[in-house]
Design a protein around this motif. Structure first.
Motif, PDB file in Angstrom:
ATOM      1  N   MET A   1     -27.445 -38.974 -61.236  1.00  0.00           N
ATOM      2  CA  MET A   1     -27.067 -38.977 -59.826  1.00  0.00           C
ATOM      3  C   MET A   1     -25.555 -38.826 -59.720  1.00  0.00           C
ATOM      4  N   ALA A   2     -25.108 -38.272 -58.610  1.00  0.00           N
ATOM      5  CA  ALA A   2     -23.678 -38.194 -58.323  1.00  0.00           C
ATOM      6  C   ALA A   2     -23.301 -39.363 -57.422  1.00  0.00           C
ATOM      7  N   LEU A   3     -22.345 -40.161 -57.865  1.00  0.00           N
ATOM      8  CA  LEU A   3     -21.796 -41.246 -57.058  1.00  0.00           C
ATOM      9  C   LEU A   3     -20.425 -40.794 -56.565  1.00  0.00           C
ATOM     10  N   ILE A   4     -20.294 -40.604 -55.261  1.00  0.00           N
ATOM     11  CA  ILE A   4     -19.066 -40.088 -54.660  1.00  0.00           C
ATOM     12  C   ILE A   4     -18.509 -41.156 -53.732  1.00  0.00           C
ATOM     13  N   ILE A   5     -17.303 -41.608 -54.016  1.00  0.00           N
ATOM     14  CA  ILE A   5     -16.701 -42.720 -53.288  1.00  0.00           C
ATOM     15  C   ILE A   5     -15.443 -42.251 -52.570  1.00  0.00           C
ATOM     16  N   ALA A   6     -15.363 -42.549 -51.284  1.00  0.00           N
ATOM     17  CA  ALA A   6     -14.151 -42.284 -50.503  1.00  0.00           C
ATOM     18  C   ALA A   6     -13.497 -43.624 -50.191  1.00  0.00           C
ATOM     19  N   ARG A   7     -12.383 -43.890 -50.844  1.00  0.00           N
ATOM     20  CA  ARG A   7     -11.670 -45.137 -50.588  1.00  0.00           C
ATOM     21  C   ARG A   7     -10.957 -45.074 -49.239  1.00  0.00           C
ATOM     22  N   ASN A   8     -10.475 -46.210 -48.798  1.00  0.00           N
ATOM     23  CA  ASN A   8      -9.817 -46.278 -47.501  1.00  0.00           C
ATOM     24  C   ASN A   8      -8.575 -45.391 -47.478  1.00  0.00           C
ATOM     25  N   THR A   9      -8.442 -44.614 -46.429  1.00  0.00           N
ATOM     26  CA  THR A   9      -7.289 -43.736 -46.254  1.00  0.00           C
ATOM     27  C   THR A   9      -7.090 -43.508 -44.766  1.00  0.00           C
ATOM     28  N   SER A  10      -6.118 -42.697 -44.403  1.00  0.00           N
ATOM     29  CA  SER A  10      -5.868 -42.428 -42.988  1.00  0.00           C
ATOM     30  C   SER A  10      -6.958 -41.525 -42.420  1.00  0.00           C
ATOM     31  N   ARG A  11      -7.124 -41.564 -41.116  1.00  0.00           N
ATOM     32  CA  ARG A  11      -8.127 -40.728 -40.461  1.00  0.00           C
ATOM     33  C   ARG A  11      -7.862 -39.234 -40.693  1.00  0.00           C
ATOM     34  N   PRO A  12      -6.616 -38.752 -40.550  1.00  0.00           N
ATOM     35  CA  PRO A  12      -6.371 -37.319 -40.801  1.00  0.00           C
ATOM     36  C   PRO A  12      -6.738 -36.881 -42.217  1.00  0.00           C
ATOM     37  N   GLU A  13      -6.449 -37.712 -43.208  1.00  0.00           N
ATOM     38  CA  GLU A  13      -6.779 -37.349 -44.583  1.00  0.00           C
ATOM     39  C   GLU A  13      -8.287 -37.320 -44.800  1.00  0.00           C
ATOM     40  N   PHE A  14      -8.998 -38.259 -44.193  1.00  0.00           N
ATOM     41  CA  PHE A  14     -10.455 -38.278 -44.336  1.00  0.00           C
ATOM     42  C   PHE A  14     -11.077 -37.061 -43.657  1.00  0.00           C
ATOM     43  N   ILE A  15     -10.532 -36.655 -42.523  1.00  0.00           N
ATOM     44  CA  ILE A  15     -11.037 -35.464 -41.833  1.00  0.00           C
ATOM     45  C   ILE A  15     -10.798 -34.216 -42.686  1.00  0.00           C
ATOM     46  N   LYS A  16      -9.651 -34.147 -43.360  1.00  0.00           N
ATOM     47  CA  LYS A  16      -9.393 -33.020 -44.263  1.00  0.00           C
ATOM     48  C   LYS A  16     -10.460 -32.955 -45.350  1.00  0.00           C
ATOM     49  N   HIS A  17     -10.826 -34.115 -45.875  1.00  0.00           N
ATOM     50  CA  HIS A  17     -11.875 -34.179 -46.896  1.00  0.00           C
ATOM     51  C   HIS A  17     -13.201 -33.654 -46.350  1.00  0.00           C
ATOM     52  N   LEU A  18     -13.566 -34.058 -45.136  1.00  0.00           N
ATOM     53  CA  LEU A  18     -14.822 -33.610 -44.541  1.00  0.00           C
ATOM     54  C   LEU A  18     -14.824 -32.101 -44.305  1.00  0.00           C
ATOM     55  N   LYS A  19     -13.696 -31.558 -43.873  1.00  0.00           N
ATOM     56  CA  LYS A  19     -13.618 -30.120 -43.600  1.00  0.00           C
ATOM     57  C   LYS A  19     -13.765 -29.295 -44.873  1.00  0.00           C
ATOM     58  N   ARG A  20     -13.387 -29.860 -46.002  1.00  0.00           N
ATOM     59  CA  ARG A  20     -13.488 -29.128 -47.270  1.00  0.00           C
ATOM     60  C   ARG A  20     -14.939 -28.780 -47.617  1.00  0.00           C
ATOM     61  N   TYR A  21     -15.900 -29.565 -47.127  1.00  0.00           N
ATOM     62  CA  TYR A  21     -17.303 -29.304 -47.455  1.00  0.00           C
ATOM     63  C   TYR A  21     -17.751 -27.939 -46.946  1.00  0.00           C
ATOM     64  N   ALA A  22     -17.149 -27.479 -45.854  1.00  0.00           N
ATOM     65  CA  ALA A  22     -17.550 -26.200 -45.266  1.00  0.00           C
ATOM     66  C   ALA A  22     -16.842 -25.015 -45.905  1.00  0.00           C
ATOM     67  N   SER A  23     -15.934 -25.268 -46.831  1.00  0.00           N
ATOM     68  CA  SER A  23     -15.176 -24.195 -47.466  1.00  0.00           C
ATOM     69  C   SER A  23     -15.538 -24.104 -48.946  1.00  0.00           C
ATOM     70  N   LEU A  24     -14.868 -23.197 -49.630  1.00  0.00           N
ATOM     71  CA  LEU A  24     -15.081 -23.036 -51.064  1.00  0.00           C
ATOM     72  C   LEU A  24     -14.118 -23.891 -51.884  1.00  0.00           C
ATOM     73  N   LYS A  25     -13.250 -24.631 -51.205  1.00  0.00           N
ATOM     74  CA  LYS A  25     -12.300 -25.490 -51.904  1.00  0.00           C
ATOM     75  C   LYS A  25     -12.999 -26.748 -52.414  1.00  0.00           C
ATOM     76  N   ASN A  26     -12.368 -27.379 -53.387  1.00  0.00           N
ATOM     77  CA  ASN A  26     -12.923 -28.597 -53.979  1.00  0.00           C
ATOM     78  C   ASN A  26     -12.766 -29.763 -53.009  1.00  0.00           C
ATOM     79  N   GLN A  27     -13.887 -30.260 -52.477  1.00  0.00           N
ATOM     80  CA  GLN A  27     -13.829 -31.349 -51.503  1.00  0.00           C
ATOM     81  C   GLN A  27     -13.475 -32.688 -52.129  1.00  0.00           C
ATOM     82  N   PHE A  28     -13.454 -32.746 -53.456  1.00  0.00           N
ATOM     83  CA  PHE A  28     -13.155 -34.004 -54.139  1.00  0.00           C
ATOM     84  C   PHE A  28     -11.712 -34.081 -54.634  1.00  0.00           C
TER      85      PHE A  28
END
Length: 244
Positions: A132-159
């Protein structure tokens, strides 16, 4: 066309009780988003999803958790280990533990390709590789977390963010360390009838699961057989997301 192939399945349990089987789970942001969406079933699926995501981001807050996991060992690793150690030592598995404030915790036994994540929510996972893949997002600012979410729709590495950690595991235990951030239905304008006070919402394969205590996720390799195409065959096809 397609063919029959074995697929890994996860079991979700709490203390002395089996909750359900599934393929993927999200705790934290993913669980809260689904809990919000379930309160607005009168909306269309797309409107409900967008509304829930925006509202969950507006009220973004971390969960104080203790996460224990058993790292994945390939069959070759197990053979080498058994050759070097006594049979009794196999019982003493090396669990690892991390604690802290987490915005989201994802546990995926399959890649979970969908329209919002063409490469998958867990692109490094396969249908039947025994992990299984365990993917953890630690506490960060809202803008940084949104950047992470937007990466899922692109070809860039979301991790590729300093607050994201990924592990390949066989078992996971998620233990909320307090109930101060638990899902409280009274906070919402339209309480969900099945919501229970001081419970934590989980998104398991797009279904809402509410649990007030530790959840133990265990992988069962190749538990079922399904008819369909391989991951390589799905790469060029379009998929829809029914998580919300």
């Amino acid at each position: 066309m397609g063919h029959v192939q074995p697929v890994d399945v996860c079991s979700f349990s709490t203390i002395g009780k089996l909750l359900r089987f599934g393929f993927s789970a999200m705790f934290g942001f993913g669980g809260r988003t689904l809990a919000l969406a379930e309160k607005h079933r009168w909306m269309s699926p797309n409107q409900r999803r967008d509304f829930a995501v925006i509202k969950a981001l507006a009220k973004l807050k971390p969960e104080d958790c203790e996460i224990s996991f058993l790292p994945f060992k390939s069959s070759q690793d197990l053979q080498e280990r058994r050759a070097q150690e006594s049979p009794k030592s196999d019982c003493n598995e090396q669990w690892q533990m991390i604690q802290g404030q987490f915005l989201n915790i994802s546990i995926m036994a399959i890649p979970c390709l969908c329209s919002v994540a063409p490469r998958g929510l867990a692109p490094n996972t396969r249908l039947n590789n025994g992990s299984m893949a365990l993917i953890i997002a630690r506490n960060t600012s809202r803008p940084e977390f949104i950047k992470h979410l937007k990466r899922y729709a692109s070809l860039k590495n979301q991790f590729n963010f300093p607050f994201i950690e990924t592990y390949t595991v066989e078992e996971v235990k998620v233990h909320p360390r307090n109930n101060t951030s638990a899902h409280n239905p009274e906070e919402e304008e339209r309480p969900h009838e099945t919501a229970s006070e001081n419970s934590f919402p989980w998104n398991v394969d797009g279904d809402l699961m509410e649990v007030a205590s530790e959840v133990h996720v265990r992988l069962h390799p190749r538990l079922i057989n399904l008819y369909g195409g391989s991951m390589e065959e799905m790469n060029d096809s379009k998929a829809t997301c029914n998580c919300l």
